[in-house]
Design a protein around this motif. Structure first.
Motif: not given
Lengths: 282, 282
Positions: A14-32, A124-133
């Protein structure tokens, strides 16, 4: 700037989606999980990956990890963070994380700020993440004494862009004591409540209060076991206190003591109204 | 037909409004409070009054009274009911009401049917009553053995017109056991939960679970004291059972026993999913 998000679960995703949707910053993600990394890329939750999860390119790193993994990640990458980088975690307990990370950050020239978003869903999990969380939610922040106030102000503006309504600054001790009562205890009660012998037949006999009581029992037991044990002193105290308060009702009922029972219920109603009013003044 | 509604509180007021809005029947109301009687008339919740609360003109009488007042009303008016009249109560406990009323109904030529609407809001009184209170809700019905099936069918159609989605027929014993678990226990937990020492500061530290836990603590303590004591055997048993289940979590936390704690939480999650699936098949 470049924002790294490590751990693309419900909160990190949700953090990644929110940063990407709501700011101009570049979002780099990582997950195992490679599956989740590529899901995040396909879903356009991130612009790209942090190579092998290395934070070296990032100005701000948001950690969506369990408490112990948060500590491990920071220690493992202590020398990789850019000088002056800011690292913010989202773990649900703050004493254990902040205590173990403080010296590592000081020695390696980056800033760590403990945080805990008051948001989530009973999945829980990425599936349920949202930019508006985080829309309308509080971000509880537990900075070390002496953390630069200009930085805190910049973080405040950043998180409000993600949807947070307010930041609540507090100590790690107050955070852990409060969260034991407002959240962890609720999860214990829900989990214990739903295991009642009669729960299979609830649907014909409930106007809503049963669902309220049991909603959060659908939790991720691995994460909550760690959160509970990292805050065991506060949580055990809250469970035992609630048990003592509940026993007073049971005792009054068994004694058919209407006056005491009515007084116990009246006190609860008045407390409920009093704290609602505190909320209304906000 | 003429429908009498006695006790124009949250449930009785909503019954009157629903009958008046959703059927062609004449609604006569009564409440001990003159203010509420005239409010009901002004709000067009009723066509008129039952003179001094006397049910003599009514074919169907709906009682929105506390349990003991339900029994007292029926005994006081035992000779006033029309021959063949049908009396339906809405009290939240069914053994004590149905046991005490059965002989009175048989001796005086009217039919009594115990009922309990699975609906409500965390407020009380006529002010909060609405014609749509029962939309989608279950009406739990506890008829005596041998109650005419044609009458039950007619009542079923009548209550569905008021908005109820279904009628659940059961025994007074099952009703009281189930309601102790699904509703009364939830009210005890809420009332005890909200009295935690840290509740004043909840608003900065809650993502929703605290509000779920404490919503129904804003109860009418006079009504709930009576309901609890009329179902004291079941409710004390439910409180004590929940306390025992909660103690297992506290014990595991104090022992830092991650395996046991995780298993306790896993069982709760699986139970939650299992009963959700039961609901989904409905």
């Amino acid at each position: 700037m470049k924002v790294g998000v490590v751990g693309l679960g419900l909160i990190g995703g949700s953090m990644a989606k929110a940063v990407k949707k709501k700011t101009e910053h570049t979002v780099l993600g990582w997950d195992v999980s490679e599956t989740i990394r590529y899901s995040a890329l396909l879903m356009e939750a991130v612009h790209g990956f942090m190579e092998d999860g290395n934070p070296k390119d990032c100005d701000l790193i948001l950690l969506g990890l369990y408490p112990q993994l948060t500590i491990e990640y920071i220690k493992a990458h202590a020398k990789d963070f850019k000088k002056g980088a800011v690292v913010v975690d989202c773990a649900g307990v703050k004493r254990v994380v902040c205590e173990q990370v403080q010296a590592v950050a000081e020695e390696n020239g980056f800033t760590f700020v403990g945080a805990h978003p008051m948001a989530g869903v009973e999945r829980s999990g990425f599936t349920y993440s949202t930019a508006d969380m985080f829309n309308g939610a509080t971000l509880v922040v537990t900075p070390y004494k002496g953390t630069d106030l200009g930085l805190m102000n910049a973080l405040s503006m950043f998180f409000k862009k993600l949807g947070f309504a307010r930041l609540k600054f507090t100590t790690t001790e107050e955070h852990d004591a409060m969260i034991a009562y407002t959240s962890q205890l609720a999860h214990v009660v829900s989990s214990a409540y739903v295991k009642g012998a009669l729960s299979d037949n609830f649907k014909d006999f409930s106007g809503g209060s049963f669902q309220d009581m049991t909603r959060v029992a659908r939790l991720n037991e691995n994460m909550w076991t760690e959160l509970f044990l990292d805050n065991g002193d506060n949580l055990a105290n809250e469970i035992d206190s609630l048990i003592a308060r509940m026993q007073a009702y049971s005792t009054a009922i068994k004694a058919k003591d209407a006056d005491t029972l009515c007084e116990l219920l009246r006190e609860g109603r008045e407390k409920c109204i009093a704290i609602d009013e505190i909320k209304d003044f906000d």
